[in-house]
Scaffold this active site. Structure first.
Site, PDB file in Angstrom:
ATOM      1  N   ASP A  32      -4.250   8.775   6.506  1.00  0.00           N
ATOM      2  CA  ASP A  32      -5.480   8.336   6.242  1.00  0.00           C
ATOM      3  C   ASP A  32      -6.680   9.018   6.522  1.00  0.00           C
ATOM      4  OD1 ASP A  32      -4.329   6.054   4.937  1.00  0.00           O
ATOM      5  OD2 ASP A  32      -5.229   4.762   6.274  1.00  0.00           O
ATOM      6  N   LYS A  89      -6.689   4.803  -2.545  1.00  0.00           N
ATOM      7  CA  LYS A  89      -6.549   3.359  -2.594  1.00  0.00           C
ATOM      8  C   LYS A  89      -7.438   2.752  -3.639  1.00  0.00           C
ATOM      9  CE  LYS A  89      -5.037   2.939   2.179  1.00  0.00           C
ATOM     10  NZ  LYS A  89      -3.786   2.406   2.135  1.00  0.00           N
ATOM     11  N   GLY A 161      -4.115  -1.370  10.791  1.00  0.00           N
ATOM     12  CA  GLY A 161      -5.342  -1.560  11.704  1.00  0.00           C
ATOM     13  C   GLY A 161      -5.070  -2.326  13.053  1.00  0.00           C
ATOM     14  N   ARG A 173      13.333  -4.052   8.602  1.00  0.00           N
ATOM     15  CA  ARG A 173      14.541  -4.770   8.777  1.00  0.00           C
ATOM     16  C   ARG A 173      14.752  -5.812   7.759  1.00  0.00           C
ATOM     17  NH1 ARG A 173      17.503  -4.319  13.082  1.00  0.00           N
ATOM     18  NH2 ARG A 173      16.530  -3.249  15.004  1.00  0.00           N
ATOM     19  N   GLY A 222       0.560  -0.431  11.308  1.00  0.00           N
ATOM     20  CA  GLY A 222       0.448  -0.477  12.985  1.00  0.00           C
ATOM     21  C   GLY A 222       1.234   0.724  13.458  1.00  0.00           C
ATOM     22  N   GLY A 243      -2.448   5.268   9.498  1.00  0.00           N
ATOM     23  CA  GLY A 243      -3.880   5.109   9.072  1.00  0.00           C
ATOM     24  C   GLY A 243      -4.738   5.428  10.328  1.00  0.00           C
ATOM     25  N   SER A 244      -5.142   4.413  10.935  1.00  0.00           N
ATOM     26  CA  SER A 244      -5.994   4.327  12.170  1.00  0.00           C
ATOM     27  C   SER A 244      -5.641   4.918  13.435  1.00  0.00           C
ATOM     28  CB  SER A 244      -6.518   2.968  12.730  1.00  0.00           C
ATOM     29  OG  SER A 244      -6.521   2.114  11.657  1.00  0.00           O
TER      30      SER A 244
END
Length: 302
Positions: A32, A89, A161, A173, A222, A243-244
């Site tokens: 990102d 996005k 995030g 899973r 995450g 991302g973050s």
């Protein structure tokens, strides 16, 4: 060597062509970015593509309000800046945002739960677009519904995030477990599974016969460390979205390079130990278990 025209044809067109372009990202890391400078860093550290948005998910959480598509000029500026694919996005169900992204040259469109949904009931009919789409999924039923709508790539939703990889692991899973169960079913049982899970029966049978999703399946949501990225590759993902976790880290360049190296060496613990050493602190995280229900991005879309 592929020409510029060849690459453009791979990016846009039929379902087969769109899936082929998505498959070209396999084994890589997509990062990102919010501006040209971050995109340049991502390319320099080895990202196979970048995803443009107006703010990384952690910042979207902090500021609240309505999260929308980024300014199209941001995406076009990044396209000018880097040589790797540039994705954008759109909000779930927001056809016009997707059309704008396609018009300005996005190489792939993420119909994303990270942004505020425009439609609580329907996703975009992605089959009508020439640009390929990626969509998130928590389970096999969601994944197959998105593929039926035209998605060329699936990713785990995770919980963007947060810096907590728990939900990405859970979703991957879920998908793998359901596929294993389908493989052990006969034709009639698979038909029943398709009805019970509101999944397209043809895709259910195809998935069972292949033993995997019929499109590439990336991890997202995450992922904040090289170890997180390696874990998701261990669980059978084809690549990683971060991302973050990159630009929220103390040293984005070191973290980005380490995540890329971890994906390439995910089955070598000694090499992973070297990769994860001396790269600075990762992003500050928030445990998924502490999130109020109304802040769970993964529940958007179905």
């Amino acid at each position: 060597m592929a020409t510029e025209t060849d690459l453009e044809e791979l990016r846009r067109g039929s379902e087969l062509v769109k899936r082929g372009f998505a498959k070209m990202q396999k084994g890589g890391v997509i990062m990102d970015v919010v501006n040209r400078e971050q995109a340049r860093i991502a390319e320099d550290v080895g990202a196979v593509a970048v995803m443009n948005l107006e703010a990384v998910p952690a910042d979207i959480r902090k500021r609240g309000g309505v999260a929308r598509m980024a300014d199209p000029a941001s995406l076009t500026g990044i396209i000018e800046e880097v040589s790797i694919p540039v994705m954008g996005k759109s909000r779930i169900g927001h056809r016009k945002e997707a059309e704008i992204l396609q018009a300005v040259g996005a190489d792939m469109i993420d119909e994303s739960e990270v942004l505020t949904p425009a439609d609580d009931e329907y996703h975009i009919d992605k089959r009508e677009f020439t640009a390929p789409f990626v969509c998130g999924a928590r389970n096999l039923g969601e994944a197959l519904r998105r593929i039926d709508e035209g998605a060329a790539m699936i990713r785990t939703k995770g919980e963007a995030g947060t810096g907590d990889v728990n939900q990405a692991v859970h979703h991957q899973r879920n998908i793998k477990s359901a596929i294993r169960k389908l493989e052990g079913m006969d034709y009639e049982e698979r038909d029943m599974w398709a009805r019970d899970h509101e999944a397209p029966r043809e895709l259910v049978h195809e998935t069972a016969e292949m033993g995997r999703l019929p499109v590439v399946n990336f991890a997202a949501g995450g992922i904040a460390t090289p170890a997180d990225a390696a874990l998701m590759m261990h669980h059978g993902c084809d690549g990683i979205f971060v991302g973050s976790g990159i630009f929220g880290a103390e040293n984005p360049e070191a973290m980005g390079r380490a995540v890329v190296d971890a994906v390439n060496n995910h089955d070598d613990p000694e090499r992973l130990a070297e990769i994860a050493s001396n790269i600075g602190e990762g992003m500050q995280g928030d445990p998924n278990a502490d999130l109020p229900e109304d802040e769970r991005m993964q529940d958007r879309g179905n």
